[in-house]
Scaffold this motif. Structure first.
Motif, PDB file in Angstrom:
ATOM      1  N   ARG A   1      84.421  88.285 -15.514  1.00  8.39           N
ATOM      2  CA  ARG A   1      84.891  86.874 -15.504  1.00  8.39           C
ATOM      3  C   ARG A   1      84.284  85.989 -15.945  1.00  8.39           C
ATOM      4  O   ARG A   1      84.503  85.010 -16.630  1.00  8.39           O
ATOM      5  CB  ARG A   1      85.271  86.862 -14.036  1.00  8.39           C
ATOM      6  CG  ARG A   1      85.982  85.216 -14.145  1.00  8.39           C
ATOM      7  CD  ARG A   1      85.894  84.920 -12.337  1.00  8.39           C
ATOM      8  NE  ARG A   1      84.801  85.312 -11.490  1.00  8.39           N
ATOM      9  CZ  ARG A   1      83.748  84.223 -11.872  1.00  8.39           C
ATOM     10  NH1 ARG A   1      83.732  83.027 -12.305  1.00  8.39           N
ATOM     11  NH2 ARG A   1      82.367  84.563 -11.566  1.00  8.39           N
TER      12      ARG A   1
ATOM     13  N   ALA B   1      93.338  89.349 -16.185  1.00 12.17           N
ATOM     14  CA  ALA B   1      92.422  88.785 -17.218  1.00 12.17           C
ATOM     15  C   ALA B   1      91.823  90.062 -17.943  1.00 12.17           C
ATOM     16  O   ALA B   1      92.254  91.245 -17.299  1.00 12.17           O
ATOM     17  CB  ALA B   1      91.277  87.900 -16.771  1.00 12.17           C
TER      18      ALA B   1
ATOM     19  N   ARG C   1      91.714  83.191 -19.437  1.00 18.98           N
ATOM     20  CA  ARG C   1      92.439  82.153 -18.913  1.00 18.98           C
ATOM     21  C   ARG C   1      93.271  81.264 -19.663  1.00 18.98           C
ATOM     22  O   ARG C   1      94.246  80.827 -19.547  1.00 18.98           O
ATOM     23  CB  ARG C   1      91.276  81.258 -17.952  1.00 18.98           C
ATOM     24  CG  ARG C   1      92.147  80.230 -16.970  1.00 18.98           C
ATOM     25  CD  ARG C   1      90.887  79.635 -15.912  1.00 18.98           C
ATOM     26  NE  ARG C   1      90.702  80.517 -15.156  1.00 18.98           N
ATOM     27  CZ  ARG C   1      89.531  80.758 -14.805  1.00 18.98           C
ATOM     28  NH1 ARG C   1      88.276  80.690 -15.908  1.00 18.98           N
ATOM     29  NH2 ARG C   1      89.087  81.868 -13.833  1.00 18.98           N
TER      30      ARG C   1
ATOM     31  N   LEU D   1      97.017  81.596 -18.322  1.00 12.05           N
ATOM     32  CA  LEU D   1      97.260  80.438 -17.332  1.00 12.05           C
ATOM     33  C   LEU D   1      98.512  79.649 -17.760  1.00 12.05           C
ATOM     34  O   LEU D   1      99.667  79.606 -17.055  1.00 12.05           O
ATOM     35  CB  LEU D   1      96.276  79.383 -17.221  1.00 12.05           C
ATOM     36  CG  LEU D   1      96.306  78.813 -15.858  1.00 12.05           C
ATOM     37  CD1 LEU D   1      96.324  79.448 -14.724  1.00 12.05           C
ATOM     38  CD2 LEU D   1      95.043  77.708 -15.684  1.00 12.05           C
TER      39      LEU D   1
ATOM     40  N   GLU E   1      92.815  84.838  -8.978  1.00 15.07           N
ATOM     41  CA  GLU E   1      91.911  83.755  -9.579  1.00 15.07           C
ATOM     42  C   GLU E   1      90.688  83.673  -8.885  1.00 15.07           C
ATOM     43  O   GLU E   1      90.553  84.255  -7.720  1.00 15.07           O
ATOM     44  CB  GLU E   1      92.716  82.392  -9.575  1.00 15.07           C
ATOM     45  CG  GLU E   1      93.419  82.116 -10.952  1.00 15.07           C
ATOM     46  CD  GLU E   1      92.302  82.082 -12.249  1.00 15.07           C
ATOM     47  OE1 GLU E   1      91.019  81.984 -11.742  1.00 15.07           O
ATOM     48  OE2 GLU E   1      92.802  81.623 -13.295  1.00 15.07           O
TER      49      GLU E   1
ATOM     50  N   LEU F   1      88.643  78.197 -11.569  1.00 12.21           N
ATOM     51  CA  LEU F   1      89.908  77.791 -11.965  1.00 12.21           C
ATOM     52  C   LEU F   1      90.029  76.154 -11.259  1.00 12.21           C
ATOM     53  O   LEU F   1      90.629  75.491 -12.423  1.00 12.21           O
ATOM     54  CB  LEU F   1      90.881  78.358 -10.914  1.00 12.21           C
ATOM     55  CG  LEU F   1      92.371  77.724 -11.162  1.00 12.21           C
ATOM     56  CD1 LEU F   1      92.970  78.219 -12.371  1.00 12.21           C
ATOM     57  CD2 LEU F   1      93.374  78.478 -10.087  1.00 12.21           C
TER      58      LEU F   1
END
Length: 332
Positions: free
Chosen positions: A5, A144, A175, A179, A192, A197
């Motif tokens: 991430r 993701a 993202r 998103l 998330e 975020l």
């Protein structure tokens, strides 16, 4: 190390980090402060100590922002199906960082599938629902493009299935891609990370130069995130204690030898250390700059590595301390 991430820099935070180097807070790191005073000025330098096991040093002064795992849910779906957020919050209640490390180890090191690991986790943690509140509603949990997100998405989906939802998972990617799909309702929910975020939505709503809203305080970060998410048509669930963020590790052998468990301990014990990190680390407020300013740690030498090679450099004794991700499965 598989793709994950977060690394030192995300595209949404470039402008913020540029400001951070001049003293403002930065995404992925807390507030850059005046250099701290530590005993490292008089202590002897600490040479690396090789060892197979790595241990994270506690970020006791809050250098890094709070990237706690939490569910983000399409608001219309959450309104139409009130049990959605409640069920996903039950997952948050069972997650902490050691648990997340263990889940990642099962997938990334032991090479098990995210689906199998998720089913086992839901069973062992008693997360299966006791009623059929889903009523057969179809929901899609997004992920993701990295294994931790896929595993968390499978856990979410497994819990929702147990409650009578027809839940499927879909890996979309970054993202910037998933998103909009969550906001539009193509996705129902996504696992998330609070600070990341919040930083992304803040930039989207208020521009790249907006004042940072994320910090090392998870409650304050979520409080800032919630209205930003609401404007985007998202409902934020309860933050778990599990964090996937930048951290610093030494070998267990080094920690035992010098009796250190926090970054403050390290700064007090060592008059100099060899730091391993990505090439941009010396210029980043939540890497070398943060260690020097927030903790007063003296970096006697910096060695640049690809992110995935940092852990091995520490294990081999080529570096005293290195930048890692706090949920890395190899820490288990």
């Amino acid at each position: 190390m598989p793709a994950r991430r977060t690394t030192l820099l995300t595209s949404a935070a470039v402008a913020v980090l540029a400001l951070s180097a001049c003293g403002a807070p930065g995404s992925g790191g807390g507030t850059t402060q005046a250099p701290a005073t530590a005993a490292s000025g008089t202590a002897a330098a600490c040479a690396p100590v090789a060892g197979d096991k790595l241990v994270l040093l506690t970020d006791d002064k809050g250098l890094q922002n709070a990237d706690n795992v939490l569910p983000a849910v399409n608001t219309k779906a959450a309104t139409d199906h009130p049990s959605l957020v409640t069920l996903l919050d039950s997952v948050s209640a069972k997650l902490d960082t050691p648990t997340l490390v263990s889940l990642n180890k099962s997938v990334d090191v032991d090479r098990r599938t995210s689906s199998d690991v998720a089913k086992e986790f839901v069973q062992k943690q008693g997360l299966a629902a006791t009623d059929q509140s889903g009523g057969g509603a179809a929901v899609v949990v997004g992920a993701a493009g990295f294994s931790e997100s896929a595993t968390l998405a499978e856990i979410y989906a497994e819990v929702l299935r147990s409650a009578g939802y027809q839940a499927s998972t879909r890996t979309i990617g970054s993202r910037e891609t998933y998103l909009p799909a969550l906001e539009s309702g193509q996705l129902t929910a996504v696992p998330e990370y609070a600070a990341s975020l919040a930083t992304y939505l803040n930039s989207q709503a208020n521009g790249a130069n907006a004042a940072p809203v994320a910090s090392s305080d998870v409650d304050k970060t979520v409080a800032a995130l919630t209205p930003l998410a609401a404007k985007a048509g998202l409902t934020i669930g309860t933050a778990s204690k599990a964090q996937d963020q930048n951290g610093f590790a030494v070998t267990q052998a080094f920690a035992d030898k010098h009796k250190v468990s926090t970054l403050s301990d390290l700064a007090s014990a060592c008059g100099g250390v060899v730091l391993a990190g990505p090439a941009e680390c010396p210029q980043r407020p939540f890497c070398q700059i943060g260690l020097e300013h927030t903790y007063g740690l003296k970096i006697s030498d910096f060695k640049s590595y690809d992110f995935g090679a940092i852990g091995q450099a520490i294990r081999k004794g080529d570096a005293t301390i290195g930048l890692v991700l706090t949920s890395d499965g190899s820490l288990g």
